[in-house]
Design a protein around this motif. Sequence first.
Motif, PDB file in Angstrom:
ATOM      1  N   SER A  38       0.861  -1.176   0.000  1.00  0.00           N
ATOM      2  CA  SER A  38       0.000   0.000   0.000  1.00  0.00           C
ATOM      3  C   SER A  38       0.895   1.223   0.000  1.00  0.00           C
ATOM      4  CB  SER A  38      -0.928  -0.001   1.213  1.00  0.00           C
ATOM      5  OG  SER A  38      -0.180   0.046   2.413  1.00  0.00           O
ATOM      6  N   GLY A  39       0.278   2.388  -0.228  1.00  0.00           N
ATOM      7  CA  GLY A  39       1.043   3.622  -0.135  1.00  0.00           C
ATOM      8  C   GLY A  39       1.542   4.169  -1.450  1.00  0.00           C
ATOM      9  N   GLY A  40       1.167   3.539  -2.553  1.00  0.00           N
ATOM     10  CA  GLY A  40       1.473   4.129  -3.844  1.00  0.00           C
ATOM     11  C   GLY A  40       0.544   5.298  -4.096  1.00  0.00           C
ATOM     12  N   GLY A  41       0.654   5.875  -5.298  1.00  0.00           N
ATOM     13  CA  GLY A  41      -0.232   6.983  -5.622  1.00  0.00           C
ATOM     14  C   GLY A  41       0.343   7.862  -6.705  1.00  0.00           C
ATOM     15  N   LEU A  42      -0.278   9.029  -6.844  1.00  0.00           N
ATOM     16  CA  LEU A  42       0.118  10.029  -7.840  1.00  0.00           C
ATOM     17  C   LEU A  42       0.820  11.176  -7.136  1.00  0.00           C
ATOM     18  CD1 LEU A  42      -0.002  11.274 -10.706  1.00  0.00           C
ATOM     19  CD2 LEU A  42      -2.262  12.168 -10.083  1.00  0.00           C
ATOM     20  N   VAL A  43       1.980  11.534  -7.628  1.00  0.00           N
ATOM     21  CA  VAL A  43       2.748  12.620  -7.018  1.00  0.00           C
ATOM     22  C   VAL A  43       3.449  13.401  -8.116  1.00  0.00           C
ATOM     23  CG1 VAL A  43       4.815  11.184  -6.686  1.00  0.00           C
ATOM     24  CG2 VAL A  43       4.403  13.129  -5.168  1.00  0.00           C
ATOM     25  N   GLN A  44       3.697  14.657  -7.863  1.00  0.00           N
ATOM     26  CA  GLN A  44       4.429  15.480  -8.821  1.00  0.00           C
ATOM     27  C   GLN A  44       5.932  15.198  -8.720  1.00  0.00           C
ATOM     28  OE1 GLN A  44       3.290  19.567  -8.053  1.00  0.00           O
ATOM     29  NE2 GLN A  44       1.696  19.466  -9.619  1.00  0.00           N
ATOM     30  N   ALA A  45       6.624  15.456  -9.804  1.00  0.00           N
ATOM     31  CA  ALA A  45       8.073  15.298  -9.811  1.00  0.00           C
ATOM     32  C   ALA A  45       8.688  16.113  -8.671  1.00  0.00           C
ATOM     33  CB  ALA A  45       8.642  15.732 -11.153  1.00  0.00           C
ATOM     34  N   GLY A  46       9.645  15.505  -8.003  1.00  0.00           N
ATOM     35  CA  GLY A  46      10.271  16.135  -6.853  1.00  0.00           C
ATOM     36  C   GLY A  46       9.619  15.773  -5.530  1.00  0.00           C
ATOM     37  N   GLY A  47       8.457  15.141  -5.591  1.00  0.00           N
ATOM     38  CA  GLY A  47       7.741  14.774  -4.380  1.00  0.00           C
ATOM     39  C   GLY A  47       8.215  13.462  -3.788  1.00  0.00           C
ATOM     40  N   SER A  48       7.488  13.012  -2.761  1.00  0.00           N
ATOM     41  CA  SER A  48       7.862  11.802  -2.020  1.00  0.00           C
ATOM     42  C   SER A  48       6.671  10.887  -1.834  1.00  0.00           C
ATOM     43  CB  SER A  48       8.414  12.178  -0.637  1.00  0.00           C
ATOM     44  OG  SER A  48       9.580  12.961  -0.738  1.00  0.00           O
ATOM     45  N   LEU A  49       6.965   9.608  -1.735  1.00  0.00           N
ATOM     46  CA  LEU A  49       5.990   8.587  -1.372  1.00  0.00           C
ATOM     47  C   LEU A  49       6.683   7.553  -0.498  1.00  0.00           C
ATOM     48  CD1 LEU A  49       4.045   7.868  -4.700  1.00  0.00           C
ATOM     49  CD2 LEU A  49       3.094   8.877  -2.628  1.00  0.00           C
TER      50      LEU A  49
END
Length: 120
Positions: free
Chosen positions: A7-18
């Motif tokens: 779990s914990g995937g998703g959509l993020v902008q470049a430079g972000g974190s997951l």
Amino acid sequence: QVHLVESGGGLVQAGGSLRPSCVASGLPFSSYHMGWFRQATGKERKFVATINWSGESTYYEDSAKGRFTISRDNAKNTVYLQMNSLKPEDTAVYYCAADLDNVWIGVDYWGQGTQVTVSS
């Protein structure tokens, strides 16, 4: 029966974190070396990072070095992948894996995967 649930995937902008996580059940978690692999659309599944049973030894694919950190909590049967400074080329399905011999050929168990999408 062994289960690895990411779990914990998703959509993020470049430079972000997951920070995807993977909870294991049905196996002696602290005896297994754990890893993260990823598969982009139309490409082969590739190694990202591994951690040994105790958490004392880690190994990273070159593009992950300095940006990703693999860790584990044996008390919670959980392995994590902290991903920072994400790039569009990190977009893939990320799979958790468990291997008893730390050779990572013929992995013992796989999770179902969690999608990570990095937008530019």
